[in-house]
Design an enzyme around this catalytic site. Structure first.
Site: not given
Ligand code: AMP
Length: 285
Positions: A31, A37
């Site tokens: 989230g 995301h």
């Molecule tokens: P998180 O909710 O932050 O754990 O991330 C969920 C997914 O989004 C994970 O696969 C992350 O690697 C990806 N993610 C986080 N930040 C970015 C970004 N700046 N660009 C692309 N994907 C991202």
């Protein structure tokens, strides 16, 4: 857009829809969504007619209780962003749905050093917690595609191992890191940076680019050492700067020809821990 909180409802919906929804692309998140995301949702939509995003702040992957408590929770805004992006299904489980007493959710894996280096050194237990929830979510959702960001490169490598060692039929797809105009990788944690820290944080991407330009002319030792200094001079507190073989996550061996070489950084800006990485050679897939 359909929103589910119970596994049973999600599962029966997916079973009923199976005839028309052949391919399901799944994006697990915690989230506090941002455009990074959403870029993964957009990637998912190019692969599959149905996209499912989960939002679950997994307590087992936080080694620091305060970090868990401080983690931003913005469910209503997240759902609005997902709806606008064209996501089809959102799954927002409770802890009881993910970790019910009657199910053993533990994963057994041979990881060698993969979960011990870099993030593993500073966040003990983090990766086993992450792998546990990813396995559990894959069991519930059974997607054809699993989309994860390069931003969390070590996580991506470990999930790859999970899929291989459990022989799961899901296809892992990596999404590139979406960045702010000054290069800072988008992250839910960025909103906790004050003005000065936000300026300091720019140095992370600058130093990754610098390593990329200098990769062919300097030794790995020298690049890592100079980058630590560069980050400190910018006012950050770097935890590690490592140039690694993307498969072993260890220093590239002279006698090997690694499929890819990646520069990885973790650094504190004030009390916010930031990570980022850049491919220096080869390709991730
Ligand atoms: P998180 O909710 O932050 O754990 O991330 C969920 C997914 O989004 C994970 O696969 C992350 O690697 C990806 N993610 C986080 N930040 C970015 C970004 N700046 N660009 C692309 N994907 C991202």
């Amino acid at each position: 857009m359909q929103i589910f909180t119970l596994n049973s409802n999600l599962k029966s919906y997916l079973e009923n829809e199976k005839q028309s929804q052949q391919n399901l692309a799944f994006i697990p998140t915690m989230g506090a969504l941002h455009k990074g995301h959403i870029s993964l949702i957009e990637l998912a939509k190019t692969l599959s007619p149905v996209t499912l995003c989960s939002i679950y702040v997994n307590p087992r992957q936080f080694n620091d209780q305060q970090d868990l408590e401080k983690y931003p929770r913005t469910l209503e805004k997240d759902c609005r962003m997902l709806e606008a992006s064209g996501c089809d299904i959102v799954y927002v489980p409770s802890d009881d749905e993910i970790y019910p007493d009657k199910i053993n959710t533990e994963v057994q894996l041979q990881l060698g050093n993969l979960d011990q280096v870099m993030e593993g050194r500073f966040r003990p237990g983090h990766f086993m917690g992450m792998l546990t929830v990813v396995k559990r979510l894959l069991d519930i959702v059974s997607p054809q595609y699993l989309i994860m960001g390069q931003k969390d490169f070590q996580q991506f490598t470990l999930v790859n191992q999970l899929i291989k060692q459990y022989n799961l039929s899901v296809k892992l797809v990596v999404g590139s890191t979406l960045r702010d105009t000054d290069g800072l990788a988008l992250s839910s944690r960025n909103q906790r940076l004050n003005r000065n820290e936000r300026l300091q944080a720019m140095a992370i991407y600058q130093s990754l680019l610098k390593m990329s330009y200098e990769f062919n002319t300097k030794s790995i030792n020298q690049l890592e050492r100079e980058t630590m200094q560069f980050l400190e001079d910018a006012g950050l507190k770097p935890e590690y700067v490592e140039i690694i073989d993307g498969d072993t996550l260890e220093r590239p061996r002279h006698d090997a020809n690694p499929r890819c070489i990646v520069a990885c950084i973790a650094a504190w800006a004030g009390n916010v821990r930031l990570i980022d990485n850049l491919l220096l050679k080869g390709s991730l897939v």
